[in-house]
Design a protein around this motif. Structure first.
Motif, PDB file in Angstrom:
ATOM      1  N   VAL A  57      61.149  55.936  -2.174  1.00  0.00           N
ATOM      2  CA  VAL A  57      60.666  55.739  -0.811  1.00  0.00           C
ATOM      3  C   VAL A  57      61.545  54.740  -0.065  1.00  0.00           C
ATOM      4  O   VAL A  57      61.945  54.970   1.078  1.00  0.00           O
ATOM      5  N   ALA A  58      61.855  53.629  -0.722  1.00  0.00           N
ATOM      6  CA  ALA A  58      62.630  52.572  -0.060  1.00  0.00           C
ATOM      7  C   ALA A  58      64.045  53.033   0.290  1.00  0.00           C
ATOM      8  O   ALA A  58      64.675  52.481   1.191  1.00  0.00           O
ATOM      9  N   ARG A  59      64.536  54.040  -0.410  1.00  0.00           N
ATOM     10  CA  ARG A  59      65.893  54.516  -0.159  1.00  0.00           C
ATOM     11  C   ARG A  59      66.059  55.049   1.259  1.00  0.00           C
ATOM     12  O   ARG A  59      67.122  54.876   1.882  1.00  0.00           O
ATOM     13  N   THR A  60      65.030  55.698   1.813  1.00  0.00           N
ATOM     14  CA  THR A  60      65.199  56.352   3.120  1.00  0.00           C
ATOM     15  C   THR A  60      64.129  55.993   4.151  1.00  0.00           C
ATOM     16  O   THR A  60      64.201  56.467   5.283  1.00  0.00           O
ATOM     17  N   ALA A  61      63.142  55.177   3.794  1.00  0.00           N
ATOM     18  CA  ALA A  61      62.050  54.898   4.738  1.00  0.00           C
ATOM     19  C   ALA A  61      62.559  54.279   6.033  1.00  0.00           C
ATOM     20  O   ALA A  61      62.144  54.661   7.138  1.00  0.00           O
ATOM     21  N   PHE A  62      63.476  53.317   5.926  1.00  0.00           N
ATOM     22  CA  PHE A  62      63.996  52.670   7.132  1.00  0.00           C
ATOM     23  C   PHE A  62      64.912  53.618   7.903  1.00  0.00           C
ATOM     24  O   PHE A  62      65.043  53.520   9.120  1.00  0.00           O
ATOM     25  N   LEU A  87      62.066  47.345  15.914  1.00  0.00           N
ATOM     26  CA  LEU A  87      60.878  47.582  16.735  1.00  0.00           C
ATOM     27  C   LEU A  87      60.023  48.703  16.154  1.00  0.00           C
ATOM     28  O   LEU A  87      58.792  48.594  16.097  1.00  0.00           O
ATOM     29  N   LEU A  88      60.688  49.784  15.704  1.00  0.00           N
ATOM     30  CA  LEU A  88      59.930  50.872  15.078  1.00  0.00           C
ATOM     31  C   LEU A  88      59.302  50.422  13.762  1.00  0.00           C
ATOM     32  O   LEU A  88      58.209  50.872  13.406  1.00  0.00           O
ATOM     33  N   LEU A  89      59.986  49.538  13.049  1.00  0.00           N
ATOM     34  CA  LEU A  89      59.421  49.007  11.807  1.00  0.00           C
ATOM     35  C   LEU A  89      58.142  48.234  12.099  1.00  0.00           C
ATOM     36  O   LEU A  89      57.119  48.420  11.420  1.00  0.00           O
ATOM     37  N   ILE A  90      58.187  47.367  13.101  1.00  0.00           N
ATOM     38  CA  ILE A  90      57.004  46.589  13.469  1.00  0.00           C
ATOM     39  C   ILE A  90      55.877  47.531  13.912  1.00  0.00           C
ATOM     40  O   ILE A  90      54.712  47.361  13.529  1.00  0.00           O
ATOM     41  N   GLY A  91      56.248  48.527  14.716  1.00  0.00           N
ATOM     42  CA  GLY A  91      55.249  49.489  15.156  1.00  0.00           C
ATOM     43  C   GLY A  91      54.641  50.267  14.004  1.00  0.00           C
ATOM     44  O   GLY A  91      53.440  50.554  13.987  1.00  0.00           O
ATOM     45  N   THR A  92      55.477  50.620  13.028  1.00  0.00           N
ATOM     46  CA  THR A  92      54.988  51.350  11.854  1.00  0.00           C
ATOM     47  C   THR A  92      54.027  50.498  11.040  1.00  0.00           C
ATOM     48  O   THR A  92      52.975  50.981  10.594  1.00  0.00           O
ATOM     49  N   TYR A 105      52.764  51.847   0.237  1.00  0.00           N
ATOM     50  CA  TYR A 105      53.843  52.513   0.964  1.00  0.00           C
ATOM     51  C   TYR A 105      54.352  51.655   2.131  1.00  0.00           C
ATOM     52  O   TYR A 105      55.535  51.694   2.467  1.00  0.00           O
ATOM     53  N   THR A 106      53.469  50.882   2.731  1.00  0.00           N
ATOM     54  CA  THR A 106      53.895  49.960   3.785  1.00  0.00           C
ATOM     55  C   THR A 106      54.837  48.906   3.220  1.00  0.00           C
ATOM     56  O   THR A 106      55.870  48.581   3.831  1.00  0.00           O
ATOM     57  N   LEU A 107      54.510  48.398   2.046  1.00  0.00           N
ATOM     58  CA  LEU A 107      55.393  47.419   1.392  1.00  0.00           C
ATOM     59  C   LEU A 107      56.743  48.054   1.056  1.00  0.00           C
ATOM     60  O   LEU A 107      57.791  47.411   1.190  1.00  0.00           O
ATOM     61  N   MET A 108      56.730  49.311   0.621  1.00  0.00           N
ATOM     62  CA  MET A 108      57.989  50.007   0.324  1.00  0.00           C
ATOM     63  C   MET A 108      58.845  50.146   1.583  1.00  0.00           C
ATOM     64  O   MET A 108      60.071  50.007   1.525  1.00  0.00           O
ATOM     65  N   THR A 109      58.193  50.428   2.711  1.00  0.00           N
ATOM     66  CA  THR A 109      58.925  50.575   3.969  1.00  0.00           C
ATOM     67  C   THR A 109      59.547  49.250   4.393  1.00  0.00           C
ATOM     68  O   THR A 109      60.701  49.206   4.850  1.00  0.00           O
ATOM     69  N   ILE A 110      58.808  48.171   4.238  1.00  0.00           N
ATOM     70  CA  ILE A 110      59.348  46.840   4.543  1.00  0.00           C
ATOM     71  C   ILE A 110      60.528  46.525   3.632  1.00  0.00           C
ATOM     72  O   ILE A 110      61.574  46.025   4.079  1.00  0.00           O
ATOM     73  N   ASP A 111      60.388  46.858   2.360  1.00  0.00           N
ATOM     74  CA  ASP A 111      61.483  46.630   1.412  1.00  0.00           C
ATOM     75  C   ASP A 111      62.700  47.468   1.778  1.00  0.00           C
ATOM     76  O   ASP A 111      63.841  47.016   1.636  1.00  0.00           O
ATOM     77  N   SER A 112      62.476  48.689   2.276  1.00  0.00           N
ATOM     78  CA  SER A 112      63.580  49.534   2.709  1.00  0.00           C
ATOM     79  C   SER A 112      64.385  48.859   3.806  1.00  0.00           C
ATOM     80  O   SER A 112      65.624  48.899   3.811  1.00  0.00           O
ATOM     81  N   ALA A 113      63.692  48.214   4.737  1.00  0.00           N
ATOM     82  CA  ALA A 113      64.385  47.498   5.816  1.00  0.00           C
ATOM     83  C   ALA A 113      65.182  46.318   5.266  1.00  0.00           C
ATOM     84  O   ALA A 113      66.338  46.098   5.657  1.00  0.00           O
TER      85      ALA A 113
END
Length: 384
Positions: free
Chosen positions: A275-280, A288-293, A358-366
């Protein structure tokens, strides 16, 4: 609190009623008879796939399709014996005439490895074979015996330039059962299959593990080179094809029970990395999209259980009713995916906790992207 809880309820009413019925998990290939015999070239980009390539290749060599098809395995700078295993299997099954093994050239700047391998396979096929359709498949997919014939039958019957399957992912370990069905659920929410399959909708998407595409369609969009820098290459390909469709043509994406992924996720770490490989990347590397997500995930998935517990503590009956209805809608929408993976019903009620992970994975992706470690795959780093 009641305002956010009400907003969450409105979101779930919208998702269930107005998001293309994505949650029903009802898009499957129908059993059809293929009348025409077409020339198909199957392309497998393979990098260090010694563990899975024999199962994948054998499932393709065993296809019941009666027309002519060739398999091009592009050995993408593998450091193991992927190519040798494939060659030995074809020889054992007396089908060396069907398998072509290409040794992949070094990765040029500006390309992702998988797409570069696919491009080499396409170029070789165009120079040496007659091809009506290309089937792009990952080296860790086990195809049902009728998969090729049914994909072709669907394409021919419905005038489809691209037909793709979201293959059934491996789901045996604790972490797979907890997180893998949700991966499918979230993917369908982002790319609702019924909307993708509606030619009047602009929504497009595909699943890279199994994509059948007309040769003419691939040529029309400029070949694999048109998406050479895309990390999310499958959906990029589908978007390009759908935007260029001739009249009365379409694309289609569905689910499968019989064509399956062999890739296992025994612990949390490989799922996290997937997930972290491509979430960001999905967020176009936008802060901004990360914060919104993050805010959207909190309101959509997390506010309701928090509100439910808070309402019990404060005896706030309106808040209790609103949060309880939202939680039930959430479980209702997730249940068809849970059923698809033959899991107990209680997993339907775990979506909030899963969404938090999954939210944590997305943050880690960034963070990985900002540190120059984004898009790591098979020893390569992309997207930085």
């Amino acid at each position: 609190m009641i305002i956010f809880a009400t907003l969450s309820l409105i979101i779930w009413i919208y998702l269930i009623t107005a998001r293309g019925n994505f949650w029903l998990c009802n898009q499957f290939l129908e059993s059809q008879i293929l009348k025409e015999k077409l020339n198909v070239t199957i392309i497998i980009p393979a990098r260090n796939e010694a563990e899975n390539i024999s199962i994948c290749l054998e499932s393709l060599l065993n296809q019941d399709y009666q027309g002519d098809f060739k398999i091009i395995l592009v050995n993408d700078q593998s450091e193991d014996n992927t190519a040798q295993i494939a060659e030995n299997l074809a020889r054992k099954k007396n089908q060396t005439h069907r398998l072509i093994i290409l040794n992949g050239k070094p990765l040029p700047q500006g390309w992702s490895g998988k797409l570069w391998a696919m491009s080499q396979g396409v170029e070789w096929a165009r120079q040496n074979l007659s091809t009506d359709y290309f089937l792009f498949t990952d080296a860790d997919i086990k195809h049902s015996v009728d998969n090729l014939s049914q994909l072709l039958a669907k394409a021919e019957k419905d005038n489809l330039d691209l037909v793709s399957l979201m293959v059934k992912l491996h789901c045996q370990s604790f972490w797979e059962k907890l997180l893998i069905p949700a991966f499918i659920f979230f993917f369908q929410k982002l790319y609702p299959f019924p909307l993708i399959n509606n030619p009047r909708s602009k929504v497009s998407g595909a699943a890279g593990g199994c994509i059948l595409i007309r040769e003419k369609a691939l040529t029309r969009i400029g070949g694999i080179e048109a998406l050479k820098q895309a990390l999310i290459d499958d959906c990029t390909l589908a978007s390009l094809v759908k935007k260029s469709l001739p009249p009365n043509h379409g694309i289609w994406l569905g689910l499968s029970n019989n064509t399956v992924s062999l890739r296992k996720y025994p612990t949390l770490n490989p799922i996290w990395n997937m997930v972290a490989r491509t979430a960001f990347t999905q967020l176009n590397y936008s802060t901004l999209l990360l914060i919104g997500t993050i805010l959207g995930m909190f309101i959509t998935y997390l506010i309701s259980p928090i509100a439910f517990l808070y309402s019990l503590y404060t005896l706030n009956i309106p808040l209790l009713i609103i949060s309880l209805i939202t939680l039930l809608l959430m479980a209702l929408s997730y249940y068809p995916t849970v059923k698809l993976y033959q899991l107990p019903i209680f997993y339907s009620f775990c979506l909030s906790a899963i969404a938090f992970l999954y939210t944590l994975m997305t943050i880690d992706s960034a963070f990985r992207h900002w540190q120059g470690k984004g898009g790591q795959w098979k020893g390569r780093v992309y997207g930085n």
